[in-house]
Design a protein around this motif. Structure first.
Motif, PDB file in Angstrom:
ATOM      1  N   ASP A 182       0.804  -1.223   0.000  1.00 27.63           N
ATOM      2  CA  ASP A 182       0.000   0.000   0.000  1.00 27.63           C
ATOM      3  C   ASP A 182       0.839   1.275   0.000  1.00 27.63           C
ATOM      4  O   ASP A 182       0.318   2.366   0.197  1.00 27.63           O
ATOM      5  CB  ASP A 182      -0.940  -0.003   1.217  1.00 27.63           C
ATOM      6  N   VAL A 183       2.139   1.126  -0.209  1.00 30.78           N
ATOM      7  CA  VAL A 183       3.015   2.292  -0.242  1.00 30.78           C
ATOM      8  C   VAL A 183       3.139   2.765  -1.695  1.00 30.78           C
ATOM      9  O   VAL A 183       3.271   1.946  -2.607  1.00 30.78           O
ATOM     10  CB  VAL A 183       4.417   1.922   0.320  1.00 30.78           C
ATOM     11  N   ALA A 184       3.056   4.081  -1.890  1.00 32.57           N
ATOM     12  CA  ALA A 184       3.216   4.619  -3.237  1.00 32.57           C
ATOM     13  C   ALA A 184       4.701   4.703  -3.560  1.00 32.57           C
ATOM     14  O   ALA A 184       5.378   5.655  -3.200  1.00 32.57           O
ATOM     15  CB  ALA A 184       2.564   6.003  -3.325  1.00 32.57           C
ATOM     16  N   ASP A 185       5.207   3.656  -4.178  1.00 34.86           N
ATOM     17  CA  ASP A 185       6.637   3.565  -4.458  1.00 34.86           C
ATOM     18  C   ASP A 185       6.769   2.608  -5.635  1.00 34.86           C
ATOM     19  O   ASP A 185       6.066   1.595  -5.693  1.00 34.86           O
ATOM     20  CB  ASP A 185       7.331   2.994  -3.207  1.00 34.86           C
ATOM     21  N   GLU A 186       7.664   2.912  -6.561  1.00 32.99           N
ATOM     22  CA  GLU A 186       7.720   2.086  -7.780  1.00 32.99           C
ATOM     23  C   GLU A 186       8.151   0.649  -7.503  1.00 32.99           C
ATOM     24  O   GLU A 186       7.857  -0.249  -8.286  1.00 32.99           O
ATOM     25  CB  GLU A 186       8.630   2.748  -8.829  1.00 32.99           C
ATOM     26  N   ARG A 187       8.844   0.420  -6.375  1.00 33.62           N
ATOM     27  CA  ARG A 187       9.296  -0.942  -6.070  1.00 33.62           C
ATOM     28  C   ARG A 187       8.340  -1.691  -5.126  1.00 33.62           C
ATOM     29  O   ARG A 187       8.583  -2.834  -4.773  1.00 33.62           O
ATOM     30  CB  ARG A 187      10.679  -0.904  -5.413  1.00 33.62           C
ATOM     31  N   ALA A 188       7.275  -1.025  -4.708  1.00 37.84           N
ATOM     32  CA  ALA A 188       6.399  -1.624  -3.694  1.00 37.84           C
ATOM     33  C   ALA A 188       5.805  -2.960  -4.152  1.00 37.84           C
ATOM     34  O   ALA A 188       5.743  -3.915  -3.375  1.00 37.84           O
ATOM     35  CB  ALA A 188       5.275  -0.650  -3.326  1.00 37.84           C
ATOM     36  N   ALA A 189       5.425  -3.031  -5.421  1.00 37.69           N
ATOM     37  CA  ALA A 189       4.795  -4.262  -5.921  1.00 37.69           C
ATOM     38  C   ALA A 189       5.799  -5.422  -5.937  1.00 37.69           C
ATOM     39  O   ALA A 189       5.441  -6.568  -5.635  1.00 37.69           O
ATOM     40  CB  ALA A 189       4.229  -4.026  -7.315  1.00 37.69           C
ATOM     41  N   ILE A 190       7.042  -5.110  -6.271  1.00 39.32           N
ATOM     42  CA  ILE A 190       8.068  -6.174  -6.299  1.00 39.32           C
ATOM     43  C   ILE A 190       8.331  -6.643  -4.872  1.00 39.32           C
ATOM     44  O   ILE A 190       8.468  -7.843  -4.608  1.00 39.32           O
ATOM     45  CB  ILE A 190       9.412  -5.663  -6.887  1.00 39.32           C
TER      46      ILE A 190
END
Ligand SMILES: Nc1ncnc2c1ncn2[C@@H]1O[C@H](COP(=O)(O)OP(=O)(O)OP(=O)(O)O)[C@@H](O)[C@H]1O
Ligand SMILES: [Mg+2]
Length: 203
Positions: A182-190
């Protein structure tokens, strides 16, 4: 059947609480009724984590609040232990958990500390097959985790296939009292994918 999973280490700051909160989140996302028991209570602990944001999607309780009978209502109970547990407490933990998760960094000193703790836990022959090393805070580039995993396996230690890479999303998640997904960060999904993969190896 309820799976009781304890996350422990002798060294502090290896990533126990981060792993505990995120694994509990992954089990919940997978539809498993999950409880996180926080045996720590200090800053950085799971209980405090849960109060910083809008709440976590699973229950977080102190050991005093846990009624043994109620535990059977859960599919998974994750126990996040304190920073520097006494050996006697570690022994008891080894007896009451079905799965003992030992997060470890991949530096030589961290691996040595993990092996030392395992040697102690293995004194109880029953505990050996319950212990799982999870490599954490792994540099996303390089072969450090692969090498560490093979070296530990050569010693007969059970090491999870999946390792948790070092991403700022985990630190942000702790600050915001949420999960890295739930963090807005480009690596969060990985980062979240590492946790989901790991959760499937454990339960
Ligand atoms: N995979 C990761 N990537 C990046 N940072 C991480 C990761 N795992 C943990 N951290 C960070 O490392 C620090 C220590 O993590 P954490 O609090 O989870 O460790 P701990 O073992 O529970 O510590 P303690 O022994 O004090 O309870 C925190 O700042 C956390 O955000
Ligand atoms: Mg902790």
């Amino acid at each position: 059947m309820t799976h009781i999973m304890a996350i422990t280490s002798e060294k502090g700051g290896v990533g126990k609480s981060t792993l505990g909160v995120h694994l509990a989140g992954a089990f919940t996302e997978r539809g498993l009724k999950t409880l996180l028991v926080d045996e720590d209570g200090r800053i950085g602990s799971a209980l405090r984590w849960a109060t910083r944001g809008n709440g976590l999607p699973f229950e977080v309780l102190e050991p005093e609040e846990v009624k043994p009978k109620k535990l059977r209502e859960y599919d998974v109970v994750v126990i996040d232990t304190e920073g520097r547990p006494k050996r006697k407490e570690l022994r008891t933990l080894g007896e009451r958990a079905d799965i003992i998760v030992l997060p470890s960094g991949v530096s030589p000193l961290e691996l040595e500390a993990t092996q030392e703790l395992l040697a102690f836990l293995y004194e109880d022959p029953q505990a050996r097959r319950r212990c799982r090393v999870v490599l954490t805070r792994v540099p996303p580039v390089g072969r450090a985790a692969e090498n560490a995993r093979e070296n530990l396996r050569d010693l007969g230690i059970i090491v999870c296939n999946t390792w948790v890479r070092h991403y700022a999303s985990y630190m942000r998640a702790a600050e915001l009292g949420t999960l890295c997904r739930d963090v807005a960060d480009e690596r969060a999904a990985i980062a979240w994918q590492d946790i989901l993969d790991l959760s499937r190896e454990l339960v």
